[in-house]
Structures are given as C-alpha cells and as structure tokens.
Design an enzyme around this catalytic site. Structure first.
Site, PDB file in Angstrom:
ATOM      1  N   ASN A  42       0.839  -1.197   0.000  1.00 25.69           N
ATOM      2  CA  ASN A  42       0.000   0.000   0.000  1.00 25.69           C
ATOM      3  C   ASN A  42       0.876   1.249   0.000  1.00 25.69           C
ATOM      4  O   ASN A  42       2.001   1.251   0.518  1.00 25.69           O
ATOM      5  CB  ASN A  42      -1.014  -0.007   1.150  1.00 25.69           C
ATOM      6  CG  ASN A  42      -0.385  -0.090   2.533  1.00 25.69           C
ATOM      7  OD1 ASN A  42       0.671  -0.689   2.713  1.00 25.69           O
ATOM      8  ND2 ASN A  42      -1.036   0.501   3.501  1.00 25.69           N
ATOM      9  N   GLU A  44       0.411   5.392   0.640  1.00 29.80           N
ATOM     10  CA  GLU A  44      -0.478   6.476   1.043  1.00 29.80           C
ATOM     11  C   GLU A  44       0.070   7.808   0.538  1.00 29.80           C
ATOM     12  O   GLU A  44       1.150   7.872  -0.055  1.00 29.80           O
ATOM     13  CB  GLU A  44      -0.637   6.433   2.571  1.00 29.80           C
ATOM     14  CG  GLU A  44      -1.295   5.125   2.976  1.00 29.80           C
ATOM     15  CD  GLU A  44      -1.535   4.977   4.466  1.00 29.80           C
ATOM     16  OE1 GLU A  44      -1.022   5.806   5.251  1.00 29.80           O
ATOM     17  OE2 GLU A  44      -2.241   4.027   4.852  1.00 29.80           O
ATOM     18  N   CYS A  53      -4.179   0.546  -2.374  1.00 32.77           N
ATOM     19  CA  CYS A  53      -3.983  -0.678  -1.595  1.00 32.77           C
ATOM     20  C   CYS A  53      -2.908  -1.565  -2.224  1.00 32.77           C
ATOM     21  O   CYS A  53      -2.634  -1.483  -3.432  1.00 32.77           O
ATOM     22  CB  CYS A  53      -5.278  -1.479  -1.540  1.00 32.77           C
ATOM     23  SG  CYS A  53      -6.623  -0.691  -0.652  1.00 32.77           S
ATOM     24  N   GLU A  55      -3.125  -4.732  -2.879  1.00 32.64           N
ATOM     25  CA  GLU A  55      -3.687  -5.670  -3.855  1.00 32.64           C
ATOM     26  C   GLU A  55      -3.764  -5.039  -5.245  1.00 32.64           C
ATOM     27  O   GLU A  55      -3.407  -5.648  -6.253  1.00 32.64           O
ATOM     28  CB  GLU A  55      -5.087  -6.113  -3.430  1.00 32.64           C
ATOM     29  CG  GLU A  55      -5.128  -6.856  -2.097  1.00 32.64           C
ATOM     30  CD  GLU A  55      -5.323  -5.940  -0.899  1.00 32.64           C
ATOM     31  OE1 GLU A  55      -4.768  -4.821  -0.893  1.00 32.64           O
ATOM     32  OE2 GLU A  55      -6.027  -6.344   0.032  1.00 32.64           O
ATOM     33  N   CYS A  89     -10.286  -4.767   0.507  1.00 33.33           N
ATOM     34  CA  CYS A  89     -11.398  -3.803   0.513  1.00 33.33           C
ATOM     35  C   CYS A  89     -12.298  -4.050  -0.705  1.00 33.33           C
ATOM     36  O   CYS A  89     -11.934  -4.780  -1.639  1.00 33.33           O
ATOM     37  CB  CYS A  89     -10.866  -2.372   0.522  1.00 33.33           C
ATOM     38  SG  CYS A  89     -10.340  -1.767  -1.096  1.00 33.33           S
ATOM     39  N   CYS A  92     -10.801  -3.221  -4.192  1.00 33.63           N
ATOM     40  CA  CYS A  92      -9.843  -4.234  -4.680  1.00 33.63           C
ATOM     41  C   CYS A  92     -10.569  -5.492  -5.145  1.00 33.63           C
ATOM     42  O   CYS A  92     -10.186  -6.109  -6.145  1.00 33.63           O
ATOM     43  CB  CYS A  92      -8.823  -4.565  -3.601  1.00 33.63           C
ATOM     44  SG  CYS A  92      -7.649  -3.223  -3.318  1.00 33.63           S
TER      45      CYS A  92
HETATM   46  N1  THU Z   1      -5.162  -1.436   2.730  1.00 30.52           N
HETATM   47  C1  THU Z   1      -4.617  -2.291   1.830  1.00 30.52           C
HETATM   48  O1  THU Z   1      -3.578  -2.008   1.221  1.00 30.52           O
HETATM   49  N2  THU Z   1      -5.238  -3.464   1.602  1.00 30.52           N
HETATM   50  C2  THU Z   1      -6.298  -3.936   2.311  1.00 30.52           C
HETATM   51  O2  THU Z   1      -6.725  -5.053   2.086  1.00 30.52           O
HETATM   52  C3  THU Z   1      -6.914  -3.074   3.337  1.00 30.52           C
HETATM   53  C4  THU Z   1      -6.399  -1.687   3.429  1.00 30.52           C
HETATM   54  C5  THU Z   1      -4.441  -0.188   3.043  1.00 30.52           C
HETATM   55  C6  THU Z   1      -5.052   1.082   2.542  1.00 30.52           C
HETATM   56  C7  THU Z   1      -4.477   2.088   3.508  1.00 30.52           C
HETATM   57  O3  THU Z   1      -3.196   2.469   3.065  1.00 30.52           O
HETATM   58  C8  THU Z   1      -4.318   1.307   4.801  1.00 30.52           C
HETATM   59  O4  THU Z   1      -4.326  -0.055   4.436  1.00 30.52           O
HETATM   60  C9  THU Z   1      -5.398   1.588   5.823  1.00 30.52           C
HETATM   61  O5  THU Z   1      -6.658   1.434   5.262  1.00 30.52           O
END
Ligand code: THU
Length: 146
Positions: A42, A44, A53, A55, A89, A92
C-alpha cells in the site's frame, strides 16, 4: 508456488509499505497462470485520496506488464510490527473481478504464514457485476491478451 510461499512473498512485499498516515502496512503477492508472481504494497499520500492498496498495486503492475490470467493473491496486513487477518477492501475485490474468474480465483488470508485461509472471489464478492454484464465474454478478453 504453494499458498505458504505466496504468503511469505506477501509478507516480504509488506516491508515496502508506505503508510505513514494509517501505519497499517499491507503487502500482496499475485500468482499468474504462467507461474510468475507480482507483488504490491500500500502507498499512502498526504492528499489522502491518491493512496492505493497493496492488492491493486500488484494487479496493476501485472496487467501493465501484459499479464491478465491470475490464479490467486495472498495478502499480509496489520499495524506496524503486527500481522493480523486482513481481507481486501471492496474496491480491490471489484478490480480482481475484472480480470479473475470468480469461481476459481483464490484469495489467501492469514496472520503471516500462520493460519492460512483460502476464499474464492465469488465468496468475497457475491452477486457481482463484471465484464460479462457489458457484453464482454471471456473469449473476447483472451483475444485481446497481448
Ligand atoms: N489497505 C490495503 O492495502 N489493503 C487492504 O486489504 C486493506 C487496506 C491499506 C489502505 C491504507 O493504506 C491502509 O491499508 C489503511 O486502510
């Protein structure tokens, strides 16, 4: 490549997570039908919405390199220093639905390499909307495969 190895790869990919705002670190490893594996983490952003994310990073990396045939994805996530069961999520899941067969594509979750659980995409995204709803068949998708 078995599920345990794929999860190990996701755990390694998690090391590159850029998540200074949530401190929730995620890694993913996507297994292609040809045996290759694409990883993602991930990422940000100070403006929040451009974040992505793990995925989707993995899927986009693979598709952008000509891969469209996928078998499974392993996901490793949790707050820094901790691995906890992390399910993908909704966004994804929908991106997986674009390229993956809901009846056979597997989503592997776990707390690291322990306690692995495998779900089919159709279980995590029931009654889904996909390319077929817009008249695209699997054959058409294959024709376009680079
Ligand atoms: N996130 C993912 O990368 N994958 C998931 O399956 C759930 C959430 C990330 C998005 C964000 O950067 C952080 O986790 C918190 O939501």
């Amino acid at each position: 490549m078995n599920d345990k190895k794929l999860m190990e790869t996701a755990v390694k990919a998690r090391e590159y997570s850029y998540s200074p705002y949530s401190n929730f670190r995620v890694g993913a490893a996507l297994l292609c039908a040809d045996g290759s594996v694409y990883t993602g983490c991930n990422m940000e952003n100070a403006a929040y919405t451009p974040g992505i994310c793990a995925e989707r990073t993995a899927v986009y990396k693979a598709v952008s390199e000509g891969k469209r045939d996928f078998l499974a994805i392993a996901i490793a996530g949790g707050p820094a220093g901790i691995l906890e069961l992390t399910a993908p999520c909704g966004v994804c899941r929908q991106v997986m639905r674009e390229f993956c067969d809901p009846d056979s594509f597997r989503i592997i979750l776990g707390t690291g390499e322990e306690d692995l659980r495998s779900y089919l995409l159709k279980e995590l995204l029931p009654l889904s909307f996909g390319p077929e709803n817009l008249g695209r068949t699997t054959a058409e998708k294959e024709d376009e495969t680079p």
